[in-house]
Design an enzyme around this catalytic site. Structure first.
Site, mmCIF file in Angstrom:
data_model
loop_
_atom_site.group_PDB
_atom_site.id
_atom_site.type_symbol
_atom_site.label_atom_id
_atom_site.label_comp_id
_atom_site.label_asym_id
_atom_site.label_seq_id
_atom_site.Cartn_x
_atom_site.Cartn_y
_atom_site.Cartn_z
ATOM 1 N N ASP A 236 0.857 -1.187 0.000
ATOM 2 C CA ASP A 236 0.000 0.000 0.000
ATOM 3 C C ASP A 236 0.890 1.232 0.000
ATOM 4 O O ASP A 236 1.667 1.444 0.941
ATOM 5 C CB ASP A 236 -0.902 -0.019 1.238
ATOM 6 C CG ASP A 236 -2.004 1.030 1.168
ATOM 7 O OD1 ASP A 236 -1.929 1.928 0.312
ATOM 8 O OD2 ASP A 236 -2.940 0.950 1.985
ATOM 9 N N GLU A 273 -1.350 -1.054 -3.983
ATOM 10 C CA GLU A 273 -2.605 -0.455 -3.525
ATOM 11 C C GLU A 273 -2.476 1.062 -3.467
ATOM 12 O O GLU A 273 -1.486 1.602 -2.992
ATOM 13 C CB GLU A 273 -2.948 -0.996 -2.134
ATOM 14 C CG GLU A 273 -4.247 -0.460 -1.566
ATOM 15 C CD GLU A 273 -4.627 -1.116 -0.253
ATOM 16 O OE1 GLU A 273 -5.511 -0.581 0.434
ATOM 17 O OE2 GLU A 273 -4.045 -2.174 0.090
ATOM 18 N N ASP A 307 -8.302 1.659 -3.226
ATOM 19 C CA ASP A 307 -8.545 1.908 -1.810
ATOM 20 C C ASP A 307 -9.088 3.323 -1.635
ATOM 21 O O ASP A 307 -10.260 3.508 -1.326
ATOM 22 C CB ASP A 307 -7.257 1.706 -1.004
ATOM 23 C CG ASP A 307 -7.462 1.952 0.482
ATOM 24 O OD1 ASP A 307 -8.619 2.059 0.913
ATOM 25 O OD2 ASP A 307 -6.471 2.042 1.228
ATOM 26 N N GLN A 329 -10.415 -3.024 -2.591
ATOM 27 C CA GLN A 329 -10.493 -3.302 -1.160
ATOM 28 C C GLN A 329 -11.907 -2.988 -0.687
ATOM 29 O O GLN A 329 -12.387 -1.860 -0.838
ATOM 30 C CB GLN A 329 -9.509 -2.493 -0.325
ATOM 31 C CG GLN A 329 -9.698 -2.840 1.145
ATOM 32 C CD GLN A 329 -8.764 -2.174 2.125
ATOM 33 O OE1 GLN A 329 -8.872 -2.404 3.320
ATOM 34 N NE2 GLN A 329 -7.841 -1.367 1.648
ATOM 35 N N LYS A 331 -13.467 -2.148 2.273
ATOM 36 C CA LYS A 331 -12.976 -1.662 3.567
ATOM 37 C C LYS A 331 -14.116 -1.737 4.564
ATOM 38 O O LYS A 331 -14.898 -0.810 4.723
ATOM 39 C CB LYS A 331 -12.439 -0.251 3.420
ATOM 40 C CG LYS A 331 -11.309 0.084 4.352
ATOM 41 C CD LYS A 331 -10.653 1.384 3.962
ATOM 42 C CE LYS A 331 -9.414 1.680 4.781
ATOM 43 N NZ LYS A 331 -8.248 0.898 4.354
ATOM 44 N N THR A 360 -9.267 -2.417 8.667
ATOM 45 C CA THR A 360 -8.276 -1.521 9.248
ATOM 46 C C THR A 360 -7.613 -2.154 10.461
ATOM 47 O O THR A 360 -8.211 -2.997 11.149
ATOM 48 C CB THR A 360 -8.936 -0.182 9.658
ATOM 49 O OG1 THR A 360 -7.983 0.653 10.320
ATOM 50 C CG2 THR A 360 -10.110 -0.412 10.598
ATOM 51 N N CYS A 361 -6.385 -1.725 10.720
ATOM 52 C CA CYS A 361 -5.693 -2.132 11.938
ATOM 53 C C CYS A 361 -6.438 -1.650 13.177
ATOM 54 O O CYS A 361 -6.272 -2.192 14.266
ATOM 55 C CB CYS A 361 -4.273 -1.581 11.937
ATOM 56 S SG CYS A 361 -4.197 0.217 11.717
#
Length: 425
Positions: A236, A273, A307, A329, A331, A360-361
């Protein structure tokens, strides 16, 4: 089985909220934080603690089923909903949401999830994070009420045949792009390493730093990976290729750079990405199409992943319809209810665009497990290891949830087949 109550508790998510605009404008890191003032509405600091609302759906049998509201690390950027502050939204969940769902049948997941998407409060739709978390709890409640897995509930809602093997997991390294990636190689992670290339410093003034990193990926994977290991590299770049090279994106200089990246990764496939971020959806689609066509004309085999500006279900449709990416993606927190993520994955079927079930993290272990079931139900091309940026924990959570579910479904199918044979005899 009826829903009798819904409870909401503020909590922490697995990472942090970051002001992406401030970072892209040159905010300098100071240890784990950033110096300077935020520029995106809602932020008090450039980096601040991630938040969640822990949602419990209570059923008539006294059981509680959990979902976690979560928003992406770069909230408020790229057309997304504003920064999610848990304390502000607890009254919404325990008020309007609870009023709308108490008395409903927990087994009617699709009907309940659609109602959640349509629910209006003060003239507007619920924040995506609320729809995301409450829908996870509704999915878990439906699985309990039906005595089955969340994968099966989701598959029934979407009309799919679930995967019979775990979906390939995509590991993310965070800024520890060497140490964490070596961990991924040792564990044989199929798609990696994300790498978080979100500044010109990390890509290099002419892209040289990223090129060196891809060469390292190839060499180190061969040294540390298990026998027969054939990774797929996915990086990314947060629009940084666009920052370095600029438009037009089908010109020789840009295409040659992608060709050099392909050569550095060979013999392994490479996915890039967010190659650019032009500031709006239509412009982003046009730029992605331009680059993708330029690469195709030159015979450069690097896949592009959408993204930025690909947030909602409608955004996914627009990118897929335009042929703007090899992967989109999905998301998950940005699409709201989890079934919308499943529908977005399904929209890619029959096209030349694959679906990457991301997120997401900055989620939780609960939302990560729910997404593992969406991935299995839809047989997505890949699914993100989350939450957090430490890699190991997120990989364990997502991979093990899929393995556990696949094994359970196989056992139950074997029992059903045995019962059928016995009945025929």
């Amino acid at each position: 089985m009826e829903i009798t109550d819904i409870h909401a508790t503020p909590g922490y998510s697995g990472f942090f909220f970051d002001d992406q605009r401030a970072i892209k404008q040159g905010a300098q890191q100071d240890g784990f934080t950033y110096d300077g003032d935020p520029v995106t509405d809602g932020f008090d600091e450039i980096r601040q603690a991630g938040e969640t609302i822990v949602v419990d759906v209570e059923l008539a049998d006294g059981t509680h089923h959990r979902g976690d509201c979560a928003a992406v690390q770069y909230s408020g950027a790229g057309g997304r909903d504003p920064l999610f502050k848990a304390e502000e939204y607890v009254p919404v969940v325990e008020g309007a949401v609870t009023e709308a769902f108490v008395g409903r049948d927990a087994r009617s997941f699709l009907e309940n999830a659609d109602a959640l998407e349509e629910l209006m409060v003060d003239g507007g739709r619920l924040h995506t994070a609320i729809r995301y978390g409450v829908s996870q709890a509704l999915l878990a409640a439906a699985a309990h009420a039906e005595g089955t897995t969340m994968t099966d509930v989701m598959a029934d809602a979407l009309g799919t045949d679930p995967a019979t093997e775990p979906v390939p997991v995509f590991g993310q390294s965070g800024d520890a792009r060497y140490i964490n990636t070596e961990k991924m190689f040792i564990k044989g992670v199929p798609v990696l390493p994300h790498a978080l290339i979100n500044s010109v410093e990390k890509i290099g003034q002419e892209g040289e730093t990223l090129l060196e990193y891809v060469e390292w990926l190839r060499e180190r994977s061969q040294e540390l990976g298990p026998d027969g290991y054939e990774p797929r590299f996915h990086i990314d770049v947060y629009g940084m290729i666009g920052e370095v090279f600029g438009a037009p994106y089908d010109r020789e200089e840009v295409v040659d750079y992608f060709g050099a990246l392909e050569e550095a990764a060979a013999p392994y496939p490479l996915q890039i990405e967010g190659p650019m971020d032009v500031g709006d959806r239509e412009g982003q689609i046009e730029s992605m199409v331009e680059l993708r066509q330029g690469l195709a004309d030159a015979g450069v085999n690097v896949d592009l992943v959408a993204d930025e500006w690909c947030n909602t279900f409608e955004d996914v449709q627009a990118f897929v319809d335009a042929g703007a990416a090899d992967l989109v993606q999905v998301k998950t927190p940005d699409l709201g209810s989890v079934h919308r993520s499943g529908q977005a994955v399904r929209y890619c079927e029959g096209t030349d665009t694959r679906a990457y079930l991301g997120g997401t993290c900055n989620e939780t272990e609960t939302s990560a497990r729910a997404c593992a079931h969406v991935a299995l139900a839809t047989n997505a091309a890949q699914v993100l290891a989350k939450p957090g940026m430490g890699f190991d924990e997120g990989y364990m959570i997502v991979e093990n949830e899929m393995r556990r579910t696949v094994a359970r479904r196989a056992r139950e199918q074997q029992l059903a087949d045995t019962d059928e044979i016995t009945a025929d005899d």
